[in-house]
Design a protein around this motif. Sequence first.
Motif, mmCIF file in Angstrom:
data_model
loop_
_atom_site.group_PDB
_atom_site.id
_atom_site.type_symbol
_atom_site.label_atom_id
_atom_site.label_comp_id
_atom_site.label_asym_id
_atom_site.label_seq_id
_atom_site.Cartn_x
_atom_site.Cartn_y
_atom_site.Cartn_z
ATOM 1 N N TYR A 193 57.295 21.349 46.604
ATOM 2 C CA TYR A 193 58.059 21.486 45.358
ATOM 3 C C TYR A 193 59.233 22.444 45.538
ATOM 4 N N TYR B 94 53.277 20.970 38.627
ATOM 5 C CA TYR B 94 54.733 20.891 38.676
ATOM 6 C C TYR B 94 55.268 19.521 38.257
ATOM 7 N N ASN C 119 57.988 19.288 35.513
ATOM 8 C CA ASN C 119 59.255 19.828 36.010
ATOM 9 C C ASN C 119 59.895 18.876 37.017
#
Length: 264
Positions: free
Chosen positions: A146, A178, A181
């Motif tokens: 990420y 994550y 996002n």
Amino acid sequence: MTVNKTLWVALSLVSTGAWGNPAPVTELGRNVTTNQQLASPASGTLEQRLATLERVVEARAQGQLQMQQQLNILLEEVSQLRGVTETHTYQLDEMLQRQRDLYQEIDRRVGALQTSNATQQSAVSSNANNVPTVSYSSNMSENEAYDKAVNMVLKDRRYEAAIPEFEAFLQNYPNSGYAPNAHYWLGQLLFNNNELAKAKTHFERVVANFSTSNKVPDALLKLGQLAERENNKDAALRFYRQLTKDHASATSARLAQERIDILK
């Protein structure tokens, strides 16, 4: 008899038009002579009087034509300025959006590290083996994947290369903390790359699958902007109103309200 009638009509036109609203002095070019002739329209021969009246009417017509041309030029300039203003407003919104993304990502990282350190200290003191409940993953490969994708955007500015990185991340870690996002970042990159259909899919996933994520307000704003690009005013208003209703304290809600005021 015909000549007198013609003179009477011309004098009538001048009395109601040219005398009531005299032609601009700069357009006549002969203001002194013309004014003297208008002051005594009955002087001179019939042909001279008719010629004088014709010049007055012609000068007035030319003045009106030039005024109309100037008005058209002003209207065109106003239209161009309006377009420039709208373009600058959109670009400013985009810049503010990128800044919010950057600040949110920095806050997320700082908060995650602080929470992770606090959790580790608590685990040492209590000798417990608890799993952290924060968004920062305990899987280092997941974190690295990420961070690699995000750094391509924030540090390296390699926007094109970041797209497959986020796609690979979501494929390898679909249930990651994550994920919202990553979907949002991917949607933003595709949006900037004018791949609007793909971008819309990722923004929709943020809203539909991650209702508690702080990316939902921004995703709703982007969905509204996409609807506007598709000339779908009703859909745009629906997304903007959902944003202002459900996330009134979000920064993006202010931008949504501005768009509502313009579109409604």
